[in-house]
Each structure stands twice: as structure tokens, then as C-alpha cells.
Design a protein around this motif. Structure first.
Motif, mmCIF file in Angstrom:
data_model
loop_
_atom_site.group_PDB
_atom_site.id
_atom_site.type_symbol
_atom_site.label_atom_id
_atom_site.label_comp_id
_atom_site.label_asym_id
_atom_site.label_seq_id
_atom_site.Cartn_x
_atom_site.Cartn_y
_atom_site.Cartn_z
ATOM 1 N N MET A 187 0.849 -1.175 0.000
ATOM 2 C CA MET A 187 0.000 0.000 0.000
ATOM 3 C C MET A 187 0.888 1.230 0.000
ATOM 4 O O MET A 187 1.840 1.333 0.770
ATOM 5 N N GLY A 188 0.574 2.170 -0.852
ATOM 6 C CA GLY A 188 1.389 3.373 -0.974
ATOM 7 C C GLY A 188 0.914 4.482 -0.058
ATOM 8 O O GLY A 188 -0.019 4.338 0.721
ATOM 9 N N HIS A 189 1.563 5.588 -0.179
ATOM 10 C CA HIS A 189 1.220 6.756 0.618
ATOM 11 C C HIS A 189 -0.055 7.390 0.063
ATOM 12 O O HIS A 189 -0.194 7.524 -1.158
ATOM 13 N N PRO A 190 -0.996 7.814 0.929
ATOM 14 C CA PRO A 190 -2.265 8.348 0.413
ATOM 15 C C PRO A 190 -2.115 9.620 -0.403
ATOM 16 O O PRO A 190 -2.951 9.911 -1.255
ATOM 17 N N LYS A 216 0.479 10.297 -2.326
ATOM 18 C CA LYS A 216 1.289 10.032 -3.519
ATOM 19 C C LYS A 216 0.616 8.932 -4.317
ATOM 20 O O LYS A 216 0.976 7.764 -4.247
ATOM 21 N N ALA A 217 -0.384 9.325 -5.073
ATOM 22 C CA ALA A 217 -1.167 8.354 -5.837
ATOM 23 C C ALA A 217 -0.344 7.769 -6.972
ATOM 24 O O ALA A 217 0.520 8.433 -7.551
ATOM 25 N N ARG A 218 -0.652 6.546 -7.298
ATOM 26 C CA ARG A 218 0.035 5.886 -8.411
ATOM 27 C C ARG A 218 -0.602 6.315 -9.723
ATOM 28 O O ARG A 218 -1.725 6.805 -9.760
ATOM 29 N N LYS A 219 0.125 6.059 -10.805
ATOM 30 C CA LYS A 219 -0.428 6.346 -12.124
ATOM 31 C C LYS A 219 -1.635 5.460 -12.372
ATOM 32 O O LYS A 219 -1.632 4.291 -12.025
#
Length: 193
Positions: A1-4, A6-9
Motif C-alpha cells: 500500500m502506498g502513501h495516500p 502520492k497516488a500511483r499512475k
């Protein structure tokens, strides 16, 4: 799970960047749907790829869980109006990018006649002149569900309403003819002789 924050492409770029046929086709889509850039086309293509991938997996398997997932995928696509109500799972494999682009709020506003062009529809949406059930929606890429189509309209109190539909339409008065002026009148000083 990434940072809220820093959205992914949400899209995949084309495998080969300089393909003339693909570029021409994308330019036509950008013109037809009034898109800002090709990234919006790539987002739609990525959505279609994911739907197709899921459909292929579900077609290859047969179990109770798979049957439920098939109904969920078809229900999702039918609810968004991407597929007709009589569609089968095999129809998901025939989806195109235009099927998704037709369901965008920007396209629906233009199709409904609230804007003259697709570009104007985008401006209306971004500037907050378009509402759904009197709630402002300012994202042109918002996918409109089938039951939300009738709810699209101008935002109450928007300046666009005043431009498109005047509140007190005045009756046109017949124009009076002006008397003709002398030939030198109204000109600068140097032209008088």
C-alpha cells in the motif's frame, strides 16, 4: 500500500511512443471528445485492458465464486452504461476506448446539449457550472452512471444559465432610421475643406 498523498499512475503509456497510426487515431479522439491531453485516452485504454483481463480470467474458470464475480463485473459495466443490459461476459472482450470516453461527464454534457462543443463542455464542468442533482461536479472525467444521466444540468445560480436563458426576454423594438449626415460631418479637422 502506498502513501495516500502520492497516488500511483492510473494509466499505462503506449509501448512504442512514435507509432504514426496510433498518434493519428489518438488525435482524432482528442478532437472528437474535447480532451485535454492523450493521458485521458491512456486512462480509458487502461480501464478497458483491466476489464478484458478480468473477463478472460473469469471465462477460463468455472466455480460458484466465479459465477458471482461474473455477475459483479457485468453489473458494474451495465450500471455505468458501458455495456447494454442484454450483454454477456464475452461482450466485455469487444469493448473499445470510445465506450468509456462516451460515459465521461464532459461528453454527456455536450451530448445533452448543455454546451455547443466538447471543449466548451469541459470548461463548463471545470468552472463549476454543471451539477448532478444540484450538486456541483467539477471533474470532466467523472464516469456517469445510467441512472444519473437525467440528473445532469446547470448548477443553480450559475452565470451560464443567465447567458443561455435570459430571465426577462425583452421584445425587440423596430429600429429607427437615422437621418443622413453631411459629407464632412463627423470627420477630423483636416478633412474639412
Amino acid at each position: 500500500m502506498g502513501h495516500p498523498r502520492k497516488a500511483r499512475k492510473k494509466y499505462d503509456t503506449p509501448p512504442h511512443p512514435w507509432n504514426a497510426d496510433r498518434i493519428k487515431q489518438e488525435n482524432k479522439l482528442v478532437q472528437k471528445y474535447g480532451l485535454k491531453n492523450k493521458k485521458e485516452i491512456w486512462k480509458a485504454e487502461t480501464m478497458i485492458k483491466r476489464y478484458r483481463r478480468d473477463a478472460r480470467e473469469l471465462l477460463g474458470l468455472s466455480s460458484e465464486q466465479t459465477a458471482q464475480e461474473r455477475q459483479q463485473l457485468l453489473g458494474h459495466l451495465i450500471r455505468y452504461g458501458i455495456l447494454p443490459e442484454t450483454a454477456k461476459l464475452e461482450d466485455v472482450l469487444n469493448l473499445t476506448t470510445e465506450d468509456v470516453l462516451r460515459r465521461r461527464l464532459q461528453t454527456m454534457v455536450h451530448k445533452k446539449g448543455l454546451a455547443y462543443t466538447a471543449k466548451e463542455a469541459r470548461v463548463f464542468v471545470v468552472h463549476g457550472h454543471i451539477a448532478m442533482d444540484n450538486k456541483k461536479v467539477n471533474s470532466p472525467s467523472y464516469l456517469v452512471k445510467k441512472d444519473e444521466e437525467e440528473l445532469i444540468g446547470y448548477y443553480p445560480g450559475s452565470a451560464v444559465i443567465k447567458l443561455k436563458i435570459p430571465e426577462n426576454p425583452k421584445k425587440e423594438k423596430p429600429k429607427k432610421e437615422r437621418p443622413k449626415r453631411d459629407s464632412y460631418r463627423g470627420r477630423g479637422r483636416r478633412n474639412r475643406r
